[in-house]
Design a protein around this motif. Structure first.
Motif, short mmCIF file in Angstrom:
data_model
loop_
_atom_site.label_atom_id
_atom_site.label_comp_id
_atom_site.label_asym_id
_atom_site.label_seq_id
_atom_site.Cartn_x
_atom_site.Cartn_y
_atom_site.Cartn_z
N ASP A 106 0.81 -1.21 0.00
CA ASP A 106 0.00 0.00 0.00
C ASP A 106 0.85 1.27 0.00
O ASP A 106 0.31 2.38 -0.06
N SER A 107 2.17 1.13 0.02
CA SER A 107 3.07 2.28 -0.08
C SER A 107 3.45 2.58 -1.53
O SER A 107 4.23 3.47 -1.80
N TYR A 138 3.41 3.95 -5.32
CA TYR A 138 2.97 5.19 -5.97
C TYR A 138 2.45 4.89 -7.37
O TYR A 138 2.82 3.88 -7.99
N TRP A 139 1.61 5.80 -7.89
CA TRP A 139 1.05 5.66 -9.23
C TRP A 139 2.15 5.51 -10.27
O TRP A 139 2.06 4.70 -11.19
N GLU A 140 3.24 6.28 -10.13
CA GLU A 140 4.34 6.21 -11.10
C GLU A 140 4.97 4.82 -11.15
O GLU A 140 5.55 4.44 -12.17
N ASP A 141 4.85 4.05 -10.06
CA ASP A 141 5.47 2.73 -10.02
C ASP A 141 4.76 1.72 -10.92
O ASP A 141 5.38 0.75 -11.38
N GLY A 170 -7.45 -6.43 2.23
CA GLY A 170 -8.07 -6.79 3.50
C GLY A 170 -7.08 -6.96 4.63
O GLY A 170 -7.48 -7.28 5.75
N ASP A 171 -5.78 -6.75 4.35
CA ASP A 171 -4.77 -6.90 5.39
C ASP A 171 -4.16 -5.56 5.81
O ASP A 171 -3.18 -5.53 6.55
N ASN A 172 -4.73 -4.46 5.28
CA ASN A 172 -4.23 -3.11 5.58
C ASN A 172 -2.78 -2.92 5.19
O ASN A 172 -2.08 -2.08 5.76
N ALA A 173 -2.31 -3.69 4.22
CA ALA A 173 -0.91 -3.58 3.81
C ALA A 173 -0.71 -3.70 2.30
O ALA A 173 0.35 -3.34 1.80
N HIS A 174 -1.70 -4.21 1.56
CA HIS A 174 -1.52 -4.46 0.13
C HIS A 174 -2.77 -4.08 -0.64
O HIS A 174 -3.88 -4.07 -0.11
N TYR A 175 -2.56 -3.78 -1.95
CA TYR A 175 -3.64 -3.54 -2.89
C TYR A 175 -3.60 -4.62 -3.98
O TYR A 175 -2.54 -5.11 -4.35
#
Length: 259
Positions: free
Chosen positions: A223-224, A226-229, A248-253
């Motif tokens: 989840d850190s 960026y769009w550019e990535d 659902g783990d508050n860490a990934h999209y």
């Protein structure tokens, strides 16, 4: 006399040996230093080189471990989503069966003459008898049968509380470009977690035009990110859509591209 002859013979022999050795040395060909084996003592045992090798190995090992971890997280979340979807489907079916049974009981008590039968247009029978709620409306997305409406949500910090948001790009199904939609999981975009390559996703844009896309790529990012990535990976499909939801783990999209 005998001693003098013996000394002379020894001296003569030594001179002969020296002469032969000199001739042999002179006749031996020169060696190219580059073809000679490296002496053990001259080999590179630099502590700096050893430390660099260890650091490189540990970096590679860490990268492999992270990749394995992402794969495990992806599989686990996908399985959880499938299980959740199956549970919701079972509850929906049970509710539907109960409603149908109640309606049937009520119908048994109604005189046949009182039943109002709606006329069916035989020229378009399927459209006429389609149940309400299954038809798409403008500004909606059909994800494997789950219809989710969306609203403009350009570059917002989070998805709308309900439904989905058009975060970037265009929702047009005819402009040859892409649209980026976001939604919550758990929430209305939980259905995005179950998508796999080849699955259909249908969009009815704000003009009422409908187009069905097929999933061509999906991946999970921290989840850190960026769009550019990820921009170059998700925007090279021409007419397409991108769907994003929390894992659902508050860490990934999870990001899914359909074209």
């Amino acid at each position: 006399m005998k001693a003098s002859k013996l000394i002379a013979a020894v001296v003569s022999g030594a001179a002969a040996l020296a002469l032969v050795g000199g001739i042999a040395y002179a006749m031996e060909p020169d060696h190219d230093p580059a073809t000679l084996p490296m002496p053990e003592a001259a080999q590179d045992t630099s502590i700096v080189k050893q430390v660099v090798s260890i650091i490189v190995y540990e970096d590679q090992e860490e990268a492999v471990a992270m990749a394995s971890e992402f794969d495990d997280i992806h599989d686990e979340l996908a399985m959880d989503a499938v299980s959740s979807r199956a549970s919701l489907s079972a509850k929906h079916s049970a509710s539907h069966d109960a409603t149908a049974k109640t309606a049937a009981s009520a119908g048994d008590a109604t005189p046949e003459s009182a039943i109002d039968v709606e006329a069916v247009d035989v020229t378009e029978p399927l459209e006429t008898i389609s149940p309400e709620g299954d038809e798409m409306v403008a500004d909606s997305i059909d994800v494997n049968g789950d219809i989710v409406t969306y609203v403009p949500s350009y570059e917002s910090a989070s998805a709308p509380a309900s439904g989905a948001g058009l975060w970037m790009g265009s929702d047009s199904t005819t402009d040859g470009s892409w649209g980026y939609f976001i939604g919550h999981n758990p929430g209305d975009f939980t259905c995005v977690m179950t998508l796999k390559n080849g699955d259909p996703v249908t969009v009815c844009d704000s003009d009422g035009n409908t187009r069905t896309y097929s999933v061509v790529d999906e991946f999970i990012v921290p989840d850190s990110t960026y769009w550019e990535d990820i921009q170059s990976r998700v925007t090279d499909y021409g007419e397409s859509i991108i769907l994003q939801t929390c894992c659902g783990d508050n860490a990934h999209y999870r990001v899914v591209i359909a074209a």
